[in-house]
Design an enzyme around this catalytic site. Structure first.
Site: not given
Length: 189
Positions: A156, A161, A7, A9
């Site tokens: 988040h 996540d 994942d 960000e």
């Protein structure tokens, strides 16, 4: 079922204009989530010219990562080779793999590298197969449907996540049964 779940960000939604601010990943080996086999780092975001990108307030509001937090973090030039080595020749999984994979392809291309995992699997697509009558398939809703919980402060953030995405991946494949191979429900790049 040996994959790397990952994942990202980011500073925004465009792989071409925005930068990565955090990468989290872990391995699923033989259908078991192995949280000790992980990759996790903040990233100092930069643009295609290598200039520092600021994290806009609206992105900070989503993931809680501030410019101060990434000030001394390694840049993508340092992080990407390590992450590609961590992935190796494994297939990857992400929740909305088109988004995360798009960022990885764009960053790798900028650095003269290749993002070429064995396959890319998407838990959004698996969720759509497992819950065809449902309209929402975001990670929060999927976690609720599967009875999964985020670590405190984990939603988040990349590793928080990833923990839920990995558990969701395993459960979704179990729900869909062995007749549904990951290749059938996710496709290749």
């Amino acid at each position: 079922m040996n994959v790397v779940v990952f994942d990202l960000e980011t500073t925004g939604l465009s792989p071409e204009r925005d930068g990565i601010v955090e990468i989290g990943a872990l391995r699923v080996v033989d259908g078991q989530v192995h949280e000790h086999l992980k990759y996790e780092t903040l990233v100092r975001p930069t643009n295609a010219a290598g200039e520092r990108l600021m994290i806009p307030w609206h992105a900070q509001r989503v993931h809680g990562i501030s410019n101060e937090m990434v000030r001394s973090a390694p840049a993508i030039e340092e992080v990407l080779p390590e992450f590609l080595e961590f992935v190796g020749d494994a297939a990857v999984v992400a929740h909305n793999v088109g988004f995360d994979g798009g960022f990885m392809r764009a960053q790798a291309r900028r650095l003269g590298m290749a993002w070429a995992p064995a396959a890319e699997h998407c838990t959004v697509q698996l969720s759509r197969r497992a819950f065809p009558k449902e309209r929402a398939h975001n990670l929060t809703v999927l976690a609720e449907r599967l009875g999964l919980n985020f670590a405190p402060g984990g939603r988040h953030r990349s590793f928080g996540d990833v923990q839920v995405t990995a558990q969701a991946y395993v459960r979704l494949l179990e729900m869909l049964g062995t007749a549904e191979s990951p290749q059938k429900v996710s496709g290749r790049r």
